[in-house]
Each structure stands twice: as C-alpha cells, then as structure tokens.
Design a protein around this motif. Structure first.
Motif, PDB file in Angstrom:
ATOM      1  N   GLN A   4      -6.709  11.425  10.026  1.00  0.00           N
ATOM      2  CA  GLN A   4      -8.144  11.507  10.300  1.00  0.00           C
ATOM      3  C   GLN A   4      -8.988  11.511   9.027  1.00  0.00           C
ATOM      4  O   GLN A   4     -10.177  11.237   9.073  1.00  0.00           O
ATOM      5  N   ASN A   5      -8.358  11.770   7.882  1.00  0.00           N
ATOM      6  CA  ASN A   5      -9.071  11.734   6.604  1.00  0.00           C
ATOM      7  C   ASN A   5      -9.001  10.361   5.935  1.00  0.00           C
ATOM      8  O   ASN A   5      -9.496  10.184   4.821  1.00  0.00           O
ATOM      9  N   GLY A   6      -8.364   9.406   6.600  1.00  0.00           N
ATOM     10  CA  GLY A   6      -8.299   8.055   6.067  1.00  0.00           C
ATOM     11  C   GLY A   6      -7.200   7.833   5.043  1.00  0.00           C
ATOM     12  O   GLY A   6      -7.263   6.877   4.278  1.00  0.00           O
ATOM     13  N   LEU A   7      -6.170   8.692   5.045  1.00  0.00           N
ATOM     14  CA  LEU A   7      -5.052   8.538   4.119  1.00  0.00           C
ATOM     15  C   LEU A   7      -3.852   7.940   4.844  1.00  0.00           C
ATOM     16  O   LEU A   7      -3.522   8.359   5.961  1.00  0.00           O
ATOM     17  N   LEU A   8      -3.200   6.970   4.215  1.00  0.00           N
ATOM     18  CA  LEU A   8      -2.040   6.326   4.817  1.00  0.00           C
ATOM     19  C   LEU A   8      -0.893   7.324   4.913  1.00  0.00           C
ATOM     20  O   LEU A   8      -0.469   7.901   3.920  1.00  0.00           O
ATOM     21  N   ARG A   9      -0.401   7.514   6.135  1.00  0.00           N
ATOM     22  CA  ARG A   9       0.680   8.471   6.358  1.00  0.00           C
ATOM     23  C   ARG A   9       1.985   7.814   6.809  1.00  0.00           C
ATOM     24  O   ARG A   9       3.044   8.416   6.713  1.00  0.00           O
ATOM     25  N   HIS A  10       1.892   6.576   7.306  1.00  0.00           N
ATOM     26  CA  HIS A  10       3.109   5.896   7.763  1.00  0.00           C
ATOM     27  C   HIS A  10       2.855   4.396   7.767  1.00  0.00           C
ATOM     28  O   HIS A  10       1.761   3.944   8.084  1.00  0.00           O
ATOM     29  N   TYR A  11       3.906   3.645   7.412  1.00  0.00           N
ATOM     30  CA  TYR A  11       3.856   2.187   7.474  1.00  0.00           C
ATOM     31  C   TYR A  11       5.181   1.707   8.043  1.00  0.00           C
ATOM     32  O   TYR A  11       6.243   2.243   7.714  1.00  0.00           O
ATOM     33  N   VAL A  56       4.142  -9.604   9.606  1.00  0.00           N
ATOM     34  CA  VAL A  56       3.608  -9.384  10.931  1.00  0.00           C
ATOM     35  C   VAL A  56       4.785  -9.298  11.895  1.00  0.00           C
ATOM     36  O   VAL A  56       5.760 -10.031  11.719  1.00  0.00           O
ATOM     37  N   PRO A  57       4.742  -8.406  12.851  1.00  0.00           N
ATOM     38  CA  PRO A  57       3.737  -7.354  12.963  1.00  0.00           C
ATOM     39  C   PRO A  57       3.973  -6.237  11.935  1.00  0.00           C
ATOM     40  O   PRO A  57       5.096  -6.001  11.512  1.00  0.00           O
ATOM     41  N   SER A  58       2.893  -5.599  11.547  1.00  0.00           N
ATOM     42  CA  SER A  58       2.927  -4.428  10.667  1.00  0.00           C
ATOM     43  C   SER A  58       1.970  -3.391  11.212  1.00  0.00           C
ATOM     44  O   SER A  58       0.926  -3.742  11.775  1.00  0.00           O
ATOM     45  N   TYR A  59       2.324  -2.132  11.014  1.00  0.00           N
ATOM     46  CA  TYR A  59       1.532  -1.019  11.533  1.00  0.00           C
ATOM     47  C   TYR A  59       1.270  -0.025  10.404  1.00  0.00           C
ATOM     48  O   TYR A  59       2.200   0.446   9.755  1.00  0.00           O
ATOM     49  N   MET A  86       9.432   5.326  16.642  1.00  0.00           N
ATOM     50  CA  MET A  86       9.146   5.922  15.335  1.00  0.00           C
ATOM     51  C   MET A  86       7.644   6.044  15.127  1.00  0.00           C
ATOM     52  O   MET A  86       7.161   7.072  14.650  1.00  0.00           O
ATOM     53  N   LEU A  87       6.897   5.033  15.495  1.00  0.00           N
ATOM     54  CA  LEU A  87       5.447   5.085  15.373  1.00  0.00           C
ATOM     55  C   LEU A  87       4.890   6.208  16.246  1.00  0.00           C
ATOM     56  O   LEU A  87       4.022   6.967  15.806  1.00  0.00           O
ATOM     57  N   GLU A  88       5.419   6.335  17.441  1.00  0.00           N
ATOM     58  CA  GLU A  88       4.976   7.407  18.334  1.00  0.00           C
ATOM     59  C   GLU A  88       5.269   8.780  17.728  1.00  0.00           C
ATOM     60  O   GLU A  88       4.417   9.676  17.767  1.00  0.00           O
ATOM     61  N   LYS A  89       6.448   8.954  17.138  1.00  0.00           N
ATOM     62  CA  LYS A  89       6.790  10.231  16.487  1.00  0.00           C
ATOM     63  C   LYS A  89       5.789  10.572  15.386  1.00  0.00           C
ATOM     64  O   LYS A  89       5.340  11.700  15.259  1.00  0.00           O
ATOM     65  N   ARG A  90       5.445   9.572  14.586  1.00  0.00           N
ATOM     66  CA  ARG A  90       4.509   9.797  13.473  1.00  0.00           C
ATOM     67  C   ARG A  90       3.109  10.124  13.987  1.00  0.00           C
ATOM     68  O   ARG A  90       2.426  10.985  13.432  1.00  0.00           O
ATOM     69  N   VAL A  91       2.686   9.453  15.047  1.00  0.00           N
ATOM     70  CA  VAL A  91       1.371   9.735  15.635  1.00  0.00           C
ATOM     71  C   VAL A  91       1.349  11.154  16.179  1.00  0.00           C
ATOM     72  O   VAL A  91       0.406  11.913  15.928  1.00  0.00           O
ATOM     73  N   LEU A  92       2.383  11.530  16.926  1.00  0.00           N
ATOM     74  CA  LEU A  92       2.439  12.885  17.493  1.00  0.00           C
ATOM     75  C   LEU A  92       2.440  13.937  16.385  1.00  0.00           C
ATOM     76  O   LEU A  92       1.782  14.976  16.517  1.00  0.00           O
ATOM     77  N   LYS A  93       3.145  13.671  15.310  1.00  0.00           N
ATOM     78  CA  LYS A  93       3.164  14.606  14.179  1.00  0.00           C
ATOM     79  C   LYS A  93       1.750  14.788  13.613  1.00  0.00           C
ATOM     80  O   LYS A  93       1.308  15.904  13.364  1.00  0.00           O
ATOM     81  N   LEU A  94       1.027  13.677  13.432  1.00  0.00           N
ATOM     82  CA  LEU A  94      -0.352  13.762  12.921  1.00  0.00           C
ATOM     83  C   LEU A  94      -1.259  14.504  13.890  1.00  0.00           C
ATOM     84  O   LEU A  94      -2.082  15.322  13.468  1.00  0.00           O
ATOM     85  N   MET A 138       0.850  -1.168   0.000  1.00  0.00           N
ATOM     86  CA  MET A 138       0.000   0.000   0.000  1.00  0.00           C
ATOM     87  C   MET A 138       0.901   1.238   0.000  1.00  0.00           C
ATOM     88  O   MET A 138       1.818   1.337   0.795  1.00  0.00           O
ATOM     89  N   LYS A 139       0.618   2.162  -0.881  1.00  0.00           N
ATOM     90  CA  LYS A 139       1.442   3.358  -1.015  1.00  0.00           C
ATOM     91  C   LYS A 139       0.989   4.448  -0.045  1.00  0.00           C
ATOM     92  O   LYS A 139      -0.195   4.538   0.288  1.00  0.00           O
ATOM     93  N   LEU A 140       1.948   5.283   0.370  1.00  0.00           N
ATOM     94  CA  LEU A 140       1.601   6.424   1.207  1.00  0.00           C
ATOM     95  C   LEU A 140       0.562   7.289   0.497  1.00  0.00           C
ATOM     96  O   LEU A 140       0.573   7.411  -0.722  1.00  0.00           O
ATOM     97  N   ARG A 141      -0.324   7.855   1.276  1.00  0.00           N
ATOM     98  CA  ARG A 141      -1.446   8.697   0.818  1.00  0.00           C
ATOM     99  C   ARG A 141      -2.575   7.896   0.172  1.00  0.00           C
ATOM    100  O   ARG A 141      -3.524   8.478  -0.348  1.00  0.00           O
ATOM    101  N   SER A 142      -2.473   6.549   0.195  1.00  0.00           N
ATOM    102  CA  SER A 142      -3.588   5.714  -0.275  1.00  0.00           C
ATOM    103  C   SER A 142      -4.732   5.818   0.719  1.00  0.00           C
ATOM    104  O   SER A 142      -4.512   6.008   1.916  1.00  0.00           O
ATOM    105  N   LYS A 143      -5.961   5.659   0.217  1.00  0.00           N
ATOM    106  CA  LYS A 143      -7.132   5.678   1.095  1.00  0.00           C
ATOM    107  C   LYS A 143      -7.238   4.365   1.870  1.00  0.00           C
ATOM    108  O   LYS A 143      -6.923   3.303   1.343  1.00  0.00           O
ATOM    109  N   MET A 144      -7.723   4.472   3.102  1.00  0.00           N
ATOM    110  CA  MET A 144      -7.975   3.288   3.909  1.00  0.00           C
ATOM    111  C   MET A 144      -9.027   2.442   3.206  1.00  0.00           C
ATOM    112  O   MET A 144     -10.092   2.943   2.862  1.00  0.00           O
ATOM    113  N   PRO A 145      -8.741   1.164   2.999  1.00  0.00           N
ATOM    114  CA  PRO A 145      -9.741   0.304   2.361  1.00  0.00           C
ATOM    115  C   PRO A 145     -10.930   0.044   3.292  1.00  0.00           C
ATOM    116  O   PRO A 145     -10.841   0.230   4.505  1.00  0.00           O
TER     117      PRO A 145
END
Length: 151
Positions: free
Chosen positions: A119-126, A111-114, A135-143, A1-8
């Motif tokens: 909030q608009n349903g666009l993939l911002r980090h994988y 697995v595991p994968s995150y 790293m996941l925490e940094k990305r969440v805080l940024k959002l 799944m590419k960044l900025r893809s919509k959540m399925p």
C-alpha cells in the motif's frame, strides 16, 4: 526492478483502456498488482481465466492494473488490443505501452509478469510465467495481513 523499489509513475502510454489511473491513485490505499501481458503471448491467453478468478477474489482489497507490452509491431494495434481484452475479459485499466516506456522503467522482459506493490508503493513480490497464482495469492494475503496487523 529490485524488491522494495518504489512504484514508477505510470507514464508514456499510447492509450488507456477501461479507464486510466495515476500512481498517486494507487499508493497509500491498498496493495497493487501490475500485470504485464501481450496479445501475441499464448501463455498469457491461457492464464487469463485463472488470473480473472484471482482478480475477482481480491478486487475489493487489491488494485489491479494491466500493462500491454508489445512483442512485435503487430502488437501495437490498439483496436486489436481492445478486441483481445474483451475476449479475455480484461476489465481492469489497461496501460497500452507501445513505446515500451513503462516496460523499460520496470526493466520487464517477460509476459506474463506480475509485480505486487504494498500500500506504500514498494515492490514486495515479482514473478513471471503463466503458473504460480498460488504463490501470488500467498504474497497478497501476507500483505493484507500485514496491513491488518499494523492497524
């Protein structure tokens, strides 16, 4: 799944554990983390205590969905998945993906994968692998800061 893809759409489940969720319940409100795991994954089990702490820290500001991705026929036993989920304190809704429908929509292989959606349903980090909660925490805080700055 590419960044900025919509959540399925969340479809094709064998079962939902801990409640069910639809894509429309998640989009437009707050960021969402969709976490792929498997009961036969040793790395997943080792990482659950840290991920559970992470989830508790952000539970009021981020949606969490778990997707159980089977890696063998034995991994499709819903009764065993329930037991493992209880043992490892997986309290968020769990999408049991026995047919690999959602896994295929995400083009997920690990697995595991995150997957972190805004909030608009666009993939911002994988990310995949058991480490990397910082790293996941940094990305969440940024959002979360983007959302605050955007108000």
């Amino acid at each position: 799944m590419k960044l900025r893809s919509k959540m399925p759409e969340l479809m094709g489940e064998a079962a939902w554990l801990n409640g069910s969720v639809k894509r429309d319940d998640l989009v437009g409100k707050r960021p969402t983390i969709i976490h792929f795991w498997s009961m036969s994954c040793h790395e997943c089990k080792e990482g659950f205590p840290q991920f559970n702490q992470f989830r508790k820290a952000f539970d009021e500001r981020v949606n969490f969905i778990a997707v159980h991705m089977p890696r063998s026929q034995e991994d499709t036993d819903i009764g065993r998945i329930k037991k493992i989920a209880r043992r490892y304190k997986i309290t968020q809704p769990i999408f049991v993906d026995n047919q690999m429908t959602l896994t295929d929509l995400f083009n997920n292989q690990y697995v595991p994968s995150y997957y972190l959606f805004d909030q608009n349903g666009l993939l911002r980090h994988y990310q995949s692998g058991g480490s990397g909660m910082k790293m996941l925490e940094k990305r969440v805080l940024k959002l979360l800061n983007e959302k605050v700055d955007g108000i």
